[in-house]
Design a protein around this motif. Structure first.
Motif, PDB file in Angstrom:
ATOM      1  N   VAL A   1       0.838  -1.205   0.000  1.00  0.00           N
ATOM      2  CA  VAL A   1       0.000   0.000   0.000  1.00  0.00           C
ATOM      3  C   VAL A   1       0.871   1.252   0.000  1.00  0.00           C
ATOM      4  O   VAL A   1       0.604   2.223  -0.722  1.00  0.00           O
ATOM      5  CB  VAL A   1      -0.959  -0.015   1.199  1.00  0.00           C
ATOM      6  CG1 VAL A   1      -1.643   1.341   1.367  1.00  0.00           C
ATOM      7  CG2 VAL A   1      -2.003  -1.111   1.037  1.00  0.00           C
ATOM      8  N   LEU A   2       1.938   1.236   0.791  1.00  0.00           N
ATOM      9  CA  LEU A   2       2.843   2.388   0.841  1.00  0.00           C
ATOM     10  C   LEU A   2       3.574   2.569  -0.490  1.00  0.00           C
ATOM     11  O   LEU A   2       3.798   3.697  -0.943  1.00  0.00           O
ATOM     12  CB  LEU A   2       3.836   2.220   1.984  1.00  0.00           C
ATOM     13  CG  LEU A   2       3.200   2.184   3.382  1.00  0.00           C
ATOM     14  CD1 LEU A   2       4.267   1.888   4.439  1.00  0.00           C
ATOM     15  CD2 LEU A   2       2.492   3.491   3.698  1.00  0.00           C
ATOM     16  N   LEU A   3       3.934   1.449  -1.133  1.00  0.00           N
ATOM     17  CA  LEU A   3       4.545   1.529  -2.459  1.00  0.00           C
ATOM     18  C   LEU A   3       3.558   2.097  -3.476  1.00  0.00           C
ATOM     19  O   LEU A   3       3.923   2.926  -4.318  1.00  0.00           O
ATOM     20  CB  LEU A   3       5.016   0.144  -2.892  1.00  0.00           C
ATOM     21  CG  LEU A   3       5.591   0.035  -4.314  1.00  0.00           C
ATOM     22  CD1 LEU A   3       6.835   0.906  -4.466  1.00  0.00           C
ATOM     23  CD2 LEU A   3       5.908  -1.424  -4.656  1.00  0.00           C
ATOM     24  N   ALA A   4       2.304   1.663  -3.402  1.00  0.00           N
ATOM     25  CA  ALA A   4       1.278   2.172  -4.313  1.00  0.00           C
ATOM     26  C   ALA A   4       1.132   3.685  -4.176  1.00  0.00           C
ATOM     27  O   ALA A   4       0.996   4.403  -5.168  1.00  0.00           O
ATOM     28  CB  ALA A   4      -0.058   1.479  -4.034  1.00  0.00           C
ATOM     29  N   LYS A   5       1.171   4.167  -2.954  1.00  0.00           N
ATOM     30  CA  LYS A   5       1.106   5.608  -2.720  1.00  0.00           C
ATOM     31  C   LYS A   5       2.283   6.320  -3.379  1.00  0.00           C
ATOM     32  O   LYS A   5       2.125   7.358  -4.045  1.00  0.00           O
ATOM     33  CB  LYS A   5       1.099   5.881  -1.215  1.00  0.00           C
ATOM     34  CG  LYS A   5       1.135   7.343  -0.816  1.00  0.00           C
ATOM     35  CD  LYS A   5      -0.157   8.049  -1.168  1.00  0.00           C
ATOM     36  CE  LYS A   5      -0.157   9.478  -0.635  1.00  0.00           C
ATOM     37  NZ  LYS A   5      -1.406  10.197  -0.969  1.00  0.00           N
ATOM     38  N   LYS A   6       3.461   5.759  -3.230  1.00  0.00           N
ATOM     39  CA  LYS A   6       4.666   6.351  -3.812  1.00  0.00           C
ATOM     40  C   LYS A   6       4.582   6.403  -5.330  1.00  0.00           C
ATOM     41  O   LYS A   6       5.046   7.367  -5.963  1.00  0.00           O
ATOM     42  CB  LYS A   6       5.890   5.540  -3.382  1.00  0.00           C
ATOM     43  CG  LYS A   6       7.202   5.993  -4.000  1.00  0.00           C
ATOM     44  CD  LYS A   6       8.352   5.099  -3.564  1.00  0.00           C
ATOM     45  CE  LYS A   6       9.653   5.493  -4.242  1.00  0.00           C
ATOM     46  NZ  LYS A   6      10.776   4.594  -3.840  1.00  0.00           N
ATOM     47  N   LEU A   7       3.976   5.377  -5.925  1.00  0.00           N
ATOM     48  CA  LEU A   7       3.904   5.286  -7.383  1.00  0.00           C
ATOM     49  C   LEU A   7       2.763   6.119  -7.975  1.00  0.00           C
ATOM     50  O   LEU A   7       2.620   6.178  -9.195  1.00  0.00           O
ATOM     51  CB  LEU A   7       3.746   3.830  -7.806  1.00  0.00           C
ATOM     52  CG  LEU A   7       4.923   2.913  -7.460  1.00  0.00           C
ATOM     53  CD1 LEU A   7       4.599   1.473  -7.833  1.00  0.00           C
ATOM     54  CD2 LEU A   7       6.196   3.377  -8.151  1.00  0.00           C
ATOM     55  N   GLY A   8       1.958   6.734  -7.124  1.00  0.00           N
ATOM     56  CA  GLY A   8       0.896   7.600  -7.602  1.00  0.00           C
ATOM     57  C   GLY A   8      -0.448   6.923  -7.771  1.00  0.00           C
ATOM     58  O   GLY A   8      -1.348   7.476  -8.417  1.00  0.00           O
ATOM     59  N   ALA A   9      -0.619   5.739  -7.202  1.00  0.00           N
ATOM     60  CA  ALA A   9      -1.892   5.026  -7.326  1.00  0.00           C
ATOM     61  C   ALA A   9      -2.991   5.755  -6.554  1.00  0.00           C
ATOM     62  O   ALA A   9      -2.742   6.379  -5.518  1.00  0.00           O
ATOM     63  CB  ALA A   9      -1.761   3.598  -6.819  1.00  0.00           C
ATOM     64  N   ARG A  10      -4.199   5.645  -7.063  1.00  0.00           N
ATOM     65  CA  ARG A  10      -5.379   6.167  -6.376  1.00  0.00           C
ATOM     66  C   ARG A  10      -6.137   5.036  -5.666  1.00  0.00           C
ATOM     67  O   ARG A  10      -6.895   5.297  -4.743  1.00  0.00           O
ATOM     68  CB  ARG A  10      -6.334   6.825  -7.377  1.00  0.00           C
ATOM     69  CG  ARG A  10      -5.734   7.951  -8.200  1.00  0.00           C
ATOM     70  CD  ARG A  10      -5.784   9.267  -7.456  1.00  0.00           C
ATOM     71  NE  ARG A  10      -5.401  10.371  -8.320  1.00  0.00           N
ATOM     72  CZ  ARG A  10      -6.242  11.084  -9.055  1.00  0.00           C
ATOM     73  NH1 ARG A  10      -7.537  10.790  -9.051  1.00  0.00           N
ATOM     74  NH2 ARG A  10      -5.819  12.084  -9.799  1.00  0.00           N
ATOM     75  N   LYS A  11      -5.952   3.814  -6.171  1.00  0.00           N
ATOM     76  CA  LYS A  11      -6.748   2.695  -5.660  1.00  0.00           C
ATOM     77  C   LYS A  11      -5.898   1.434  -5.619  1.00  0.00           C
ATOM     78  O   LYS A  11      -5.065   1.195  -6.484  1.00  0.00           O
ATOM     79  CB  LYS A  11      -7.969   2.466  -6.556  1.00  0.00           C
ATOM     80  CG  LYS A  11      -8.849   1.292  -6.148  1.00  0.00           C
ATOM     81  CD  LYS A  11     -10.047   1.128  -7.086  1.00  0.00           C
ATOM     82  CE  LYS A  11     -10.904  -0.068  -6.669  1.00  0.00           C
ATOM     83  NZ  LYS A  11     -12.087  -0.243  -7.561  1.00  0.00           N
ATOM     84  N   VAL A  12      -6.142   0.603  -4.585  1.00  0.00           N
ATOM     85  CA  VAL A  12      -5.584  -0.745  -4.501  1.00  0.00           C
ATOM     86  C   VAL A  12      -6.748  -1.725  -4.485  1.00  0.00           C
ATOM     87  O   VAL A  12      -7.693  -1.565  -3.711  1.00  0.00           O
ATOM     88  CB  VAL A  12      -4.720  -0.924  -3.233  1.00  0.00           C
ATOM     89  CG1 VAL A  12      -4.372  -2.394  -3.015  1.00  0.00           C
ATOM     90  CG2 VAL A  12      -3.446  -0.081  -3.325  1.00  0.00           C
ATOM     91  N   GLN A  13      -6.687  -2.710  -5.364  1.00  0.00           N
ATOM     92  CA  GLN A  13      -7.704  -3.762  -5.437  1.00  0.00           C
ATOM     93  C   GLN A  13      -7.055  -5.095  -5.089  1.00  0.00           C
ATOM     94  O   GLN A  13      -6.099  -5.511  -5.730  1.00  0.00           O
ATOM     95  CB  GLN A  13      -8.297  -3.830  -6.847  1.00  0.00           C
ATOM     96  CG  GLN A  13      -9.216  -5.019  -7.092  1.00  0.00           C
ATOM     97  CD  GLN A  13     -10.514  -4.939  -6.321  1.00  0.00           C
ATOM     98  OE1 GLN A  13     -11.204  -3.910  -6.375  1.00  0.00           O
ATOM     99  NE2 GLN A  13     -10.863  -5.996  -5.601  1.00  0.00           N
ATOM    100  N   VAL A  14      -7.586  -5.779  -4.057  1.00  0.00           N
ATOM    101  CA  VAL A  14      -7.046  -7.071  -3.636  1.00  0.00           C
ATOM    102  C   VAL A  14      -8.016  -8.173  -4.039  1.00  0.00           C
ATOM    103  O   VAL A  14      -9.188  -8.151  -3.651  1.00  0.00           O
ATOM    104  CB  VAL A  14      -6.798  -7.112  -2.113  1.00  0.00           C
ATOM    105  CG1 VAL A  14      -6.195  -8.461  -1.712  1.00  0.00           C
ATOM    106  CG2 VAL A  14      -5.872  -5.973  -1.686  1.00  0.00           C
ATOM    107  N   ASN A  15      -7.514  -9.126  -4.807  1.00  0.00           N
ATOM    108  CA  ASN A  15      -8.318 -10.270  -5.234  1.00  0.00           C
ATOM    109  C   ASN A  15      -7.785 -11.551  -4.611  1.00  0.00           C
ATOM    110  O   ASN A  15      -6.639 -11.624  -4.173  1.00  0.00           O
ATOM    111  CB  ASN A  15      -8.283 -10.393  -6.765  1.00  0.00           C
ATOM    112  CG  ASN A  15      -8.872  -9.180  -7.454  1.00  0.00           C
ATOM    113  OD1 ASN A  15      -9.794  -8.546  -6.938  1.00  0.00           O
ATOM    114  ND2 ASN A  15      -8.347  -8.842  -8.617  1.00  0.00           N
ATOM    115  N   TYR A  16      -8.610 -12.595  -4.612  1.00  0.00           N
ATOM    116  CA  TYR A  16      -8.170 -13.911  -4.172  1.00  0.00           C
ATOM    117  C   TYR A  16      -7.370 -14.595  -5.275  1.00  0.00           C
ATOM    118  O   TYR A  16      -7.678 -14.459  -6.462  1.00  0.00           O
ATOM    119  CB  TYR A  16      -9.361 -14.837  -3.880  1.00  0.00           C
ATOM    120  CG  TYR A  16     -10.287 -14.447  -2.762  1.00  0.00           C
ATOM    121  CD1 TYR A  16      -9.813 -13.942  -1.567  1.00  0.00           C
ATOM    122  CD2 TYR A  16     -11.659 -14.616  -2.908  1.00  0.00           C
ATOM    123  CE1 TYR A  16     -10.680 -13.611  -0.542  1.00  0.00           C
ATOM    124  CE2 TYR A  16     -12.542 -14.296  -1.887  1.00  0.00           C
ATOM    125  CZ  TYR A  16     -12.048 -13.796  -0.706  1.00  0.00           C
ATOM    126  OH  TYR A  16     -12.907 -13.474   0.306  1.00  0.00           O
TER     127      TYR A  16
END
Length: 273
Positions: A211-226
């Motif tokens: 999640v912290l990496l996603a923030k650094k990369l400029g992501a707006r959303k994280v989607q977690v799938n099985y």
């Protein structure tokens, strides 16, 4: 390398006219749905464009490994004429969706994007990010890419490259940092980077740093799938979060709290408890 535009784009109508057509189509679709009409006049709101049967990596959980083609196969890519037969829909679409193996590997990919740009049609791209060079990233952002749904399944190089075989963690991060800078340069505040995480035993402990990496990369959303295990001959059954329910629930809740604290949207499959 991709140029900023592959050729001059001949606009069929103004952006205002296309936006108005989309607005009317959306309203008409809503009325027809509410009244459960058996015959409709509205056009589709979204259109999936499955261009490619070729991929540049081999994820351990790939659901379609038996359908993978080589670039040299005669049926590896769809011809541009396929989209031209659907051109009458383009002014009405809320979005087109490039959702094949890896659409940007298509030799005529920019021609498909140019065709959409003729009608200012927004599009979503599903990709692993390996081939999104800065040149291609600038081209996509300049031609109405509204969202990049990125397949990215770990926060460390070792785990990432173990899951996404043939991919380079460093290359993906480099490409995404460039894309973030380009979006800022072009004033594309509306652009959404969505990072998709396939949860399994080996990467659950990386979900919070992810999640912290996603923030650094400029992501707006994280989607977690099985993780899904589609073939009996695979060796990944015990990677399934079904067998690690307490750990999955714990890591999801921890990551969700971190995401909320950092202003990221966080979506996930249901908790087990």
């Amino acid at each position: 390398d991709y140029p900023m535009t592959s050729k001059p784009i001949r606009r069929i109508a103004s952006k205002e006219d296309c936006d108005f057509a989309r607005k009317l189509n959306l309203e008409l679709s809503g009325i027809e749905c509410q009244n459960n009409l058996p015959i409709v006049n509205s056009k589709p709101l979204n259109l999936g464009l499955d261009l490619s049967s070729v991929c540049n990596i081999n994820c351990i959980f790939c659901l379609a490994k038996n359908k993978r083609k080589q670039k040299s196969d005669p049926d590896a890519f769809r011809d541009l004429a396929w989209l031209e037969r659907l051109e009458f829909l383009l002014p009405f679409l809320n979005q087109a969706i490039f959702s094949s193996f890896e659409a940007i590997l298509h030799p005529q990919f920019t021609d498909f994007v140019d065709k959409l740009s003729t009608y200012y049609t927004p599009f979503v791209l599903f990709s692993n990010g390996q081939a999104i060079t800065p040149e291609l990233g600038e081209y996509l952002l300049a031609n109405s890419m509204s969202r990049l749904s990125l397949s990215f399944h770990a926060a460390t190089r070792e785990t990432y490259e173990g899951i996404m075989r043939g991919a380079s963690f460093d290359q993906a991060v480099e490409n995404l940092m460039a894309l973030k800078a380009i979006a800022k340069k072009l004033g594309r505040d509306d652009f959404i980077l969505e990072m998709v995480f396939c949860a399994m035993k080996r990467n659950l402990d990386e979900l919070v740093p992810y999640v912290l990496l996603a923030k650094k990369l400029g992501a707006r959303k994280v989607q977690v799938n099985y993780l899904q295990v589609p073939f009996e001959d695979q060796e990944y059954e015990w990677e399934s979060v079904f067998f690690h329910q307490d750990l999955y629930d714990l890591k999801i809740l921890e990551a969700k709290a971190i995401a909320q604290a950092n202003g990221l949207e966080f979506a996930h499959r249901a908790l087990f408890r």
